[in-house]
Write an enzyme that holds these catalytic residues in place. Structure first.
Site, PDB file in Angstrom:
ATOM      1  N   SER A 241      13.870  16.445 -68.574  1.00 23.05           N
ATOM      2  CA  SER A 241      13.299  15.154 -68.199  1.00 23.05           C
ATOM      3  C   SER A 241      14.222  14.389 -67.265  1.00 23.05           C
ATOM      4  O   SER A 241      13.788  13.873 -66.221  1.00 23.05           O
ATOM      5  CB  SER A 241      12.984  14.321 -69.446  1.00 23.05           C
ATOM      6  OG  SER A 241      14.116  14.158 -70.270  1.00 23.05           O
ATOM      7  N   HIS A 271      11.428  20.947 -75.050  1.00 17.63           N
ATOM      8  CA  HIS A 271      12.164  19.694 -74.805  1.00 17.63           C
ATOM      9  C   HIS A 271      11.692  18.652 -75.821  1.00 17.63           C
ATOM     10  O   HIS A 271      11.914  18.796 -77.018  1.00 17.63           O
ATOM     11  CB  HIS A 271      11.948  19.256 -73.358  1.00 17.63           C
ATOM     12  CG  HIS A 271      12.884  18.179 -72.890  1.00 17.63           C
ATOM     13  ND1 HIS A 271      14.032  17.819 -73.564  1.00 17.63           N
ATOM     14  CD2 HIS A 271      12.836  17.366 -71.789  1.00 17.63           C
ATOM     15  CE1 HIS A 271      14.645  16.848 -72.906  1.00 17.63           C
ATOM     16  NE2 HIS A 271      13.942  16.547 -71.831  1.00 17.63           N
ATOM     17  N   HIS A 317      20.839  24.599 -79.659  1.00 17.76           N
ATOM     18  CA  HIS A 317      20.889  23.631 -78.563  1.00 17.76           C
ATOM     19  C   HIS A 317      21.512  24.322 -77.363  1.00 17.76           C
ATOM     20  O   HIS A 317      22.371  25.190 -77.509  1.00 17.76           O
ATOM     21  CB  HIS A 317      21.717  22.406 -78.986  1.00 17.76           C
ATOM     22  CG  HIS A 317      21.619  21.256 -78.041  1.00 17.76           C
ATOM     23  ND1 HIS A 317      22.440  21.128 -76.944  1.00 17.76           N
ATOM     24  CD2 HIS A 317      20.788  20.180 -78.028  1.00 17.76           C
ATOM     25  CE1 HIS A 317      22.124  20.010 -76.294  1.00 17.76           C
ATOM     26  NE2 HIS A 317      21.134  19.417 -76.923  1.00 17.76           N
ATOM     27  N   ARG A 326      23.567  13.087 -83.644  1.00 16.39           N
ATOM     28  CA  ARG A 326      22.320  12.320 -83.759  1.00 16.39           C
ATOM     29  C   ARG A 326      21.562  12.727 -85.016  1.00 16.39           C
ATOM     30  O   ARG A 326      20.867  11.906 -85.630  1.00 16.39           O
ATOM     31  CB  ARG A 326      21.454  12.532 -82.514  1.00 16.39           C
ATOM     32  CG  ARG A 326      22.101  12.014 -81.228  1.00 16.39           C
ATOM     33  CD  ARG A 326      21.320  12.432 -79.998  1.00 16.39           C
ATOM     34  NE  ARG A 326      21.230  13.875 -79.877  1.00 16.39           N
ATOM     35  CZ  ARG A 326      20.496  14.515 -78.980  1.00 16.39           C
ATOM     36  NH1 ARG A 326      19.780  13.825 -78.098  1.00 16.39           N
ATOM     37  NH2 ARG A 326      20.477  15.837 -78.935  1.00 16.39           N
ATOM     38  N   ASP A 372      16.162  16.995 -83.349  1.00 18.45           N
ATOM     39  CA  ASP A 372      14.758  17.168 -83.715  1.00 18.45           C
ATOM     40  C   ASP A 372      14.558  17.637 -85.152  1.00 18.45           C
ATOM     41  O   ASP A 372      13.451  17.548 -85.685  1.00 18.45           O
ATOM     42  CB  ASP A 372      14.096  18.180 -82.774  1.00 18.45           C
ATOM     43  CG  ASP A 372      14.174  17.751 -81.326  1.00 18.45           C
ATOM     44  OD1 ASP A 372      13.848  16.590 -81.050  1.00 18.45           O
ATOM     45  OD2 ASP A 372      14.573  18.567 -80.478  1.00 18.45           O
TER      46      ASP A 372
END
Length: 436
Positions: A241, A271, A317, A326, A372
């Site tokens: 992105s 993504h 990742h 995160r 995620d």
């Protein structure tokens, strides 16, 4: 804008640094491209420069040099909140300095003044078929704002190259201001056929999204919005992105063209949509066992998933070689608010089991949790059950980092990005020349 002079001071300094580097070391090689690089999406190649954020393989994302853990404690907080103000995060991304509380609140106030959604955008969203994907609606809404582009207006009137960054900054502030209202409009129209709720003039930017979907009564969810948008704000410029926006903007397409294109990339399963895939996988586990499985059952389920040629969503990742900070920030949030929730307990079980199974299998370069692996679980627990909408929420946060990078790209004269492509025959000839 009140912080424009401070930003301009930093731009002048960085322009000189780049000019000196290029003039002295223009032909100095700092890396090589291998055949593997050509056929693996240039993964791992140092090809882009941005000071806004950087992903360290071991420590995770750093915003202007600060880790997630640093920023959770150092950024100014929303009132009666343990979570940072998005205005403070945006100030940091743009200026490169930790803001005072007053500076963070000033950004928030500018966003409030520009946060209303224009009628033509709302009308367009209402006119779209109800089965339209929410990311399609998000991308189109951003594009529909392009008619108000300050950059395009000034460019058409002879704007100097040295000043390209100034209307880019105005467009960026305007777009970021409106993203919670765009997301809320999509949610209300698509899922509930409701009228739009104008932004609050008292809530902070992150909590305003909750307000505009009738969840301002839910302090837990407003805290989650603050956390969610902050940790998704940026991730370097190499991800799909951010790089898409950078590439499109390099042609001097304005912020709206660039960010709309970026959201099209974010929509992909590799993504931004990964959070949805991860939640669906976790829900399938709960459905199979009726409740949280044991660690042994979970191990068997993971092996079965891998043996069927599938991946474990939320694990691995492109850059990280450790547990994503995160993920840890969200795990700590879950411990505080939803420790007894079955889905959250399942996340913790997978957290314990999946890395060792993936290590044993030996195929994953990174067997660790990424952002995620838990983000969908926290949204789901708060009643946000429309999980095809989660990527829109990802996009709301990510546009902060994307636009900050676009301001700096124009300030530092980032060139038109135009790598050369070669044929497969040429590749084979180069190999023959090297090995002969």
């Amino acid at each position: 804008m009140w912080f424009q002079d401070k930003l301009e001071e930093k731009i002048i300094i960085k322009r000189k640094r780049i000019k000196d580097i290029v003039s002295q070391y223009n032909d100095q090689k700092i890396g090589d491209v291998t055949i593997k690089n050509l056929f693996s999406g240039l993964r791992g190649n140092d090809l882009l420069v941005s000071d806004v954020s950087y992903v360290d393989p071991n420590d995770g994302i750093h915003f202007r040099g600060y880790s997630i853990n640093d920023l959770m404690g150092m950024l100014p907080k929303a009132e009666d909140s343990e979570m940072p103000l998005a205005g403070g995060m945006y100030y940091l991304l743009l200026i490169g300095e930790l803001p005072t509380r007053e500076e963070a609140l000033d950004i928030e106030e500018e966003w409030r003044r520009a946060g209303d959604l224009p009628y033509h955008v709302a009308d367009m969203l209402r006119a779209m078929p109800r089965d339209t994907h929410p990311m399609t609606m998000f991308s189109q809404a951003i594009l529909a704002l392009q008619s108000r582009s300050e950059f395009t207006l000034h460019y058409n009137n002879g704007l100097k190259k040295s000043d390209y960054w100034k209307p880019t900054l105005k467009d960026s502030m305007s777009l970021v201001a409106k993203t919670p209202a765009i997301a809320a409009a999509i949610y209300n129209i698509k899922y509930h056929n409701n009228d739009l709720i104008p932004p609050s003039q008292t809530h902070d930017w992150s909590a305003n999204f909750a307000y505009m979907i009738n969840k301002d009564w839910d302090q837990h969810y407003m805290e989650l919005c603050r956390l969610f948008f902050a940790i998704h704000a940026d991730q370097g410029t190499g991800n799909v992105s951010a790089h898409t926006a950078w590439l499109v903007n390099s042609a001097l397409s304005d912020v709206y063209f660039s960010c709309s294109a970026a959201m099209n990339g974010l929509a992909g399963p590799l993504h931004g949509r990964a959070n949805q895939d991860c939640l669906e996988w976790l829900l399938d586990v709960l459905e199979k066992y009726g409740s949280c499985p044991t660690e042994k059952q979970m191990e068997e389920y993971i092996w079965d998933t891998l043996n069927r040629g599938k991946v474990i969503p939320g694990y691995g990742h492109a850059v990280l070689r450790n547990t994503d900070p995160r993920f840890i920030a969200q795990l700590e949030f879950g411990h505080k608010y939803i420790a007894n929730d079955d889905l959250f307990k399942l996340v913790e079980i997978v957290y314990q089991v999946a890395p060792r199974v993936l290590k044993e299998q030996g195929k994953a370069k990174s067997p660790w949790q990424n952002v995620d692996a838990i983000s969908g679980t926290l949204q789901y627990n708060c009643g946000m059950r429309e999980y095809d909408f989660y990527t829109v929420l990802f996009g709301v946060g990510r546009i902060m980092g994307i636009t900050a990078n676009l301001v700096w790209a124009r300030a530092l004269y980032a060139p038109l990005e135009r790598p050369q492509s070669i044929t497969l025959d040429m590749v084979e000839k180069k190999i023959a020349q090297i090995i002969s």
